[in-house]
Design a protein around this motif. Sequence first.
Motif, PDB file in Angstrom:
ATOM      1  N   VAL A 140       0.820  -1.211   0.000  1.00 42.16           N
ATOM      2  CA  VAL A 140       0.000   0.000   0.000  1.00 42.16           C
ATOM      3  C   VAL A 140       0.853   1.258   0.000  1.00 42.16           C
ATOM      4  N   GLY A 157      -5.247   9.718   4.476  1.00 41.59           N
ATOM      5  CA  GLY A 157      -4.960   8.792   3.388  1.00 41.59           C
ATOM      6  C   GLY A 157      -4.025   7.677   3.827  1.00 41.59           C
ATOM      7  N   GLN A 160      -5.974   5.212   5.779  1.00 42.49           N
ATOM      8  CA  GLN A 160      -6.769   4.381   4.882  1.00 42.49           C
ATOM      9  C   GLN A 160      -5.912   3.269   4.304  1.00 42.49           C
ATOM     10  N   ARG A 161      -4.669   3.603   3.982  1.00 44.38           N
ATOM     11  CA  ARG A 161      -3.779   2.587   3.420  1.00 44.38           C
ATOM     12  C   ARG A 161      -3.409   1.549   4.475  1.00 44.38           C
ATOM     13  N   ILE A 164      -6.260  -0.761   4.655  1.00 39.82           N
ATOM     14  CA  ILE A 164      -6.257  -1.703   3.520  1.00 39.82           C
ATOM     15  C   ILE A 164      -5.232  -2.808   3.777  1.00 39.82           C
ATOM     16  N   THR A 181     -10.882   4.014  -0.671  1.00 40.52           N
ATOM     17  CA  THR A 181      -9.839   4.844  -1.290  1.00 40.52           C
ATOM     18  C   THR A 181     -10.291   6.288  -1.473  1.00 40.52           C
ATOM     19  N   LEU A 184      -7.800   9.161  -0.781  1.00 39.85           N
ATOM     20  CA  LEU A 184      -6.515   9.129  -1.478  1.00 39.85           C
ATOM     21  C   LEU A 184      -6.549   9.992  -2.736  1.00 39.85           C
ATOM     22  N   THR A 188      -2.274   7.852  -6.013  1.00 40.41           N
ATOM     23  CA  THR A 188      -2.137   6.803  -5.001  1.00 40.41           C
ATOM     24  C   THR A 188      -3.276   5.802  -5.114  1.00 40.41           C
ATOM     25  N   GLN A 189      -4.482   6.321  -5.295  1.00 41.66           N
ATOM     26  CA  GLN A 189      -5.637   5.438  -5.432  1.00 41.66           C
ATOM     27  C   GLN A 189      -5.416   4.467  -6.586  1.00 41.66           C
ATOM     28  N   ILE A 192      -2.729   1.826  -5.719  1.00 40.15           N
ATOM     29  CA  ILE A 192      -3.147   0.796  -4.773  1.00 40.15           C
ATOM     30  C   ILE A 192      -4.179  -0.131  -5.397  1.00 40.15           C
ATOM     31  N   LEU A 193      -5.119   0.453  -6.116  1.00 38.98           N
ATOM     32  CA  LEU A 193      -6.124  -0.388  -6.767  1.00 38.98           C
ATOM     33  C   LEU A 193      -5.453  -1.347  -7.739  1.00 38.98           C
ATOM     34  N   THR A 211     -18.654   2.219  -3.219  1.00 35.58           N
ATOM     35  CA  THR A 211     -18.069   3.501  -3.594  1.00 35.58           C
ATOM     36  C   THR A 211     -19.083   4.446  -4.221  1.00 35.58           C
TER      37      THR A 211
END
Lengths: 338, 320
Positions: A140, A157, A160-161, A164, A181, A184, A188-189, A192-193, A211
């Motif tokens: 992440v 953010g 959040q990571r 995850i 996400t 983010l 970055t989003q 990570i996705l 989402t």
Amino acid sequence: MDKVLELKDFNVTYKNKSKKVYAVKDINLVINKGDSLGIVGESGSGKSTLAMALLRLLPEKNTDINGSSNFANMDLVQASEKELKEIRWKELSVVFQKSMNALSPVHRIGEQIEDIYRVHKPNARKDEILDRIKALLKLVNLSDRVIKMYPHELSGGMLQRVAIAISLIHDPKLLIMDEATTALDVVTQGQILAEIVKMEQTLDVTRIMITHDISVVATTCNKIAVLYAGELMEVGYVKDILKDPKHPYTKGLLASIPSLSGEKETLTGIPGHLPDLSQKYEGCIFAPRCKFAMEQCEKSKPSEVQLSAENRVWCHLYSHLDRDEQLESREDLVEVNR
Amino acid sequence: MKKYVTKRVLMGVLTIFVVFTINFLIIRLAPGSPISTIMGKDNDDPLLRAALEAKYGFDQPLILQYFIYLKNAFSGDLGLSIIYNKEVLSIISERLLPTLLLVLTAALLAVVIGTFMGMYAAKHEGSRVDVFFSGISYMFNSMPAFWLGLILIIIFSSVLGLLPSYGMINSRTSLTGVDYYLDVIRHMILPVSTLVLVEIPIYFRIAKSSIVQTLNEDFIVTLKATGMSERKIFNKYVLRNAILPTITIFGISMGYLITGVALIEIVFAWPGTGDLMLTAINQRDYPTLMGIYLIMSVSVALVMVVVDIIYATLDPRIRF
Ligand SMILES: Nc1ncnc2c1ncn2[C@@H]1O[C@H](COP(=O)(O)OP(=O)(O)OP(=O)(O)O)[C@@H](O)[C@H]1O
Ligand code: SF4
Ligand SMILES: [Mg+2]
């Protein structure tokens, strides 16, 4: 295909002293192994409620859950605390919408992750855990320093990571990400996705992605479920629905998103607001906001119309696809499956 | 952390200094004078008055008196008691131990018992035990401590004759060793119970509400979702978060105890600073009174500093 999760007539009702809130109603949904399902719908439509109820994390005192949700050979609605403990996080993990407060503020992040790791592997060696944590943090895009830090020392953010990373710690079969996400930046989003999608190909993780952001669904999900006021409006393959939405609400949702290609289009949006969820409605719940609303829409609730193997819609506009036709399409389906 | 401790200690010293100054002024602004007390009601000899004023330094201008007192206090000299004609410091230190014994025992018992009651009530919110605890907590909380003390004396000394009602030791016997300590403990039971009973509700309520609140925090849901056992969640994560307000309250309540114990000492004729303070007030014994106030404010400031430092070590958000 292996079913990972199957919801049948799934209902969630919040009970307060004075009233009931019917937050999730009659959900029938199957998620197959390897699927990634995006659940979309405007704020307050019951997305988080659905996820929390699935995980049996809503306080039992003031919530009623009805129907069944089959996961890992058990009905999560009926499962005992002990049975739930067995599968929690090992098979079924979640990234919460409020990941800002998802960790204890007075314990170091590393210590908390270690404790979570030990829930299912109580005798794990310290260095084994540390290796795992470091690998996840790398996934992440976070530095190892985070291990020694406290939650308040991280940005939203970053937290959040961390959330995850923690959700992936035991390679769960089913991962639920509730607005995971949103805090983010786009870069970055995306990173990570992409990592998560890549990881899913090697480990068999099935993912539910809650989402507001249709572009996230477009890039990381193969299926989509459109939720409005706690009810399913339309379910199906992302590639079909984004190209050719059937339900008026889905059309409205898609029309309220700026075009990804950058072309200037007027955003129409959907006038009106969510109905009061403490009432029960006779007709189509979307009728007051629907520009296609017909007489029967006020009177009777549209039933499920199977458009193809995986695509379903709940709208009277498609009821004319009469039974025979539905049967036909089901036969197609059978052929496809053969 | 080091920086925080230094800052906090400096703040404590400053507080003591301010309190010291205010005390000095208030006492001198109060009507009545120690010289009249010494000279007696009917005596009004100006020569004697002047001589006495010179002896105790009252002939100097107020500001000078203040600085002299400040300077002496720094070197541990709190002056002479007007009534006892002894070093204030030695009078107070004789009386300090009994007071500390009472205050510390009561504070520790109250915080432990009250917090455990709160923990139990929070875990079993709405249960009969919770209702019972909340009920008696309201009852004792609304009772004046001295009144409760008197009631306890009536019940356990006068009626049942189980426990001594006054003093710290039985002066008619000369006990030694273990017997001596047992006798002190017997004498402590009533005054300590009084203080503990009025203090428990504070800790009970803060612990209960803080635990209930912590149980509703989002991170508890996370931990539950991971399948962690309720016991581990409670013992490690809930308690560590929920104990913080108790620590703050402990500091504040210690402050009240240190000053408020005086009344209880008087009720139980406990040979502590409270009793000394009462005489000093009645007799306008400025030096003794100033000394007691000084010791009290130093103790309160000290407790506050210690509590704040403990808090900071438990809550990482406080540091820097
Ligand atoms: N504890 C509760 N008691 C009563 N009603 C609730 C409770 N929690 C949520 N609701 C109601 O349930 C409905 C669904 O809420 P939910 O949080 O599931 O929406 P959501 O789709 O996740 O929204 P968002 O996108 O803003 O996160 C809302 O109308 C909300 O007011
Ligand atoms: S059923 Fe009627 S009101 Fe509901 S979405 Fe379809 S057309 Fe609109
Ligand atoms: Mg939500």
